[in-house]
Motif scaffolding. Structure first.
Motif, short mmCIF file in Angstrom:
data_model
loop_
_atom_site.label_atom_id
_atom_site.label_comp_id
_atom_site.label_asym_id
_atom_site.label_seq_id
_atom_site.Cartn_x
_atom_site.Cartn_y
_atom_site.Cartn_z
N VAL A 99 0.86 -1.18 0.00
CA VAL A 99 0.00 0.00 0.00
C VAL A 99 0.90 1.23 0.00
O VAL A 99 1.61 1.50 0.97
N LEU A 100 0.89 1.97 -1.09
CA LEU A 100 1.77 3.12 -1.23
C LEU A 100 1.23 4.32 -0.45
O LEU A 100 0.02 4.45 -0.24
N VAL A 101 2.14 5.19 -0.06
CA VAL A 101 1.74 6.44 0.59
C VAL A 101 0.80 7.22 -0.32
O VAL A 101 -0.19 7.79 0.14
N SER A 102 1.07 7.21 -1.61
CA SER A 102 0.23 7.95 -2.55
C SER A 102 -1.18 7.41 -2.62
O SER A 102 -2.14 8.15 -2.88
N HIS A 103 -1.34 6.09 -2.40
CA HIS A 103 -2.70 5.52 -2.36
C HIS A 103 -3.53 6.19 -1.28
O HIS A 103 -4.69 6.56 -1.50
N LEU A 104 -2.93 6.33 -0.09
CA LEU A 104 -3.66 6.89 1.05
C LEU A 104 -3.78 8.41 0.95
O LEU A 104 -4.81 8.98 1.32
N GLU A 105 -2.73 9.06 0.46
CA GLU A 105 -2.80 10.52 0.31
C GLU A 105 -3.88 10.92 -0.69
O GLU A 105 -4.47 12.00 -0.57
N GLY A 106 -4.14 10.06 -1.66
CA GLY A 106 -5.17 10.36 -2.64
C GLY A 106 -6.58 10.23 -2.10
O GLY A 106 -7.54 10.72 -2.73
N GLU A 107 -6.74 9.58 -0.95
CA GLU A 107 -8.06 9.33 -0.40
C GLU A 107 -8.34 10.04 0.91
O GLU A 107 -9.50 10.36 1.22
N LEU A 108 -7.30 10.27 1.72
CA LEU A 108 -7.50 10.78 3.06
C LEU A 108 -6.89 12.16 3.23
O LEU A 108 -5.71 12.37 2.90
#
Length: 279
Positions: A99-108
């Motif tokens: 799970v990439l940091v960018s995955h979570l930054e794009g959602e949260l």
């Protein structure tokens, strides 16, 4: 400090118990949720003060730091659960490498980090791998690392090296334990030595070798050179090992990377609706 844990499987429970045992957190500072609520309640019963919540949103609400200790395929749904209640000042931490940091930054809309722990953290040793995105500042990085200092040596790494450093730090204990078990099994089979004696000697050897390399400042090559007298027993055995294991760790790394890339594609597809190769 209030800290939430979503998912209390092997690593989630290890982190909770290690933080409590080391004094980094008290049970009253911790809230937890789990897919099976009874498991969360059982952990809360063992550590009075922990708050077992029925939903992921309740476990995350009001926390300064929230750890997502879940499998890759669970992330998309968990992120949907907590997205409505996440605040900008919160730190959300994934402990899952694909799970990439960018995955979570794009959602949260909050501060995002990834920390890869190790089973060795249970004995307050080993490394915690720290990866950060643009959303988190230096003060919060140090705050998170200060927490992990109680149970490990935090090490900042580039996300591009997540998999290989995880191989060494997090998967490594299983790999080393595998070879130790093979060594002990062979000793018992070939000589009849009692298993408990062989395991005690081999385990102490592994601990001492680690201390030589860390505290003794010896490189692995130096350890081999100091033990192996030219033409002696150890030298002959090392020659056999080099011959028989040639390329085995290259194959090991290719195997872990192939699985990582498979999981990464699945996670990215869930978050972005498209497949990617690599990072």
């Amino acid at each position: 400090m209030n800290v939430g844990f979503i998912g209390i499987g092997s690593m989630g429970s290890l982190l909770i118990e290690s933080f409590i045992a080391s004094g980094a957190l008290s049970p009253s500072e911790i809230s937890i949720s789990n897919r099976t609520f009874s498991k969360a309640q059982a952990l809360a019963d063992r550590y009075p003060g922990i708050r077992a919540e029925y939903t992921n949103a309740e476990a995350a609400m009001g926390c300064d730091i929230v750890f997502l200790c879940i499998k890759p395929h669970e992330f998309f749904h968990v992120v949907k659960d907590i997205k409505p209640i996440v605040r900008a000042e919160q730190i959300i931490v994934s402990i899952t490498s694909p799970v990439l940091v960018s995955h979570l930054e794009g959602e949260l809309n909050c501060k995002i980090a990834k920390v890869i722990p190790s089973i060795t953290n249970q004995t307050w040793s080993g490394t915690s791998l720290c990866i950060y995105g643009d959303s988190i500042g230096e003060t919060d990085k140090k705050r998170l690392e200060s927490l992990f200092t109680h149970i490990s040596e935090p090490l900042r790494i580039d996300e591009n090296f997540t998999r290989i450093v995880s191989d060494l730090s997090s998967c490594g204990p299983a790999f080393m334990a595998f070879f130790l078990q093979q060594f002990v099994d062979a000793a018992v089979e070939e000589t009849g030595i009692p298993r408990e004696i062989a395991l005690q000697v081999a385990s102490n050897m592994l601990l001492g070798t680690g201390l030589l390399i860390t505290e003794g400042r010896m490189s692995p090559t130096e350890v081999q050179e100091r033990v192996a007298v030219p033409g002696g027993i150890t030298a002959q055995a090392l020659h056999m090992l080099r011959r028989e294991t040639d390329g085995i760790f290259n194959q090991l790394i290719r195997t872990t990377h192939a699985k990582y890339n498979e999981d990464l594609i699945k996670v990215t597809t869930a978050f972005c609706g498209e497949e990617v190769n690599g990072q």
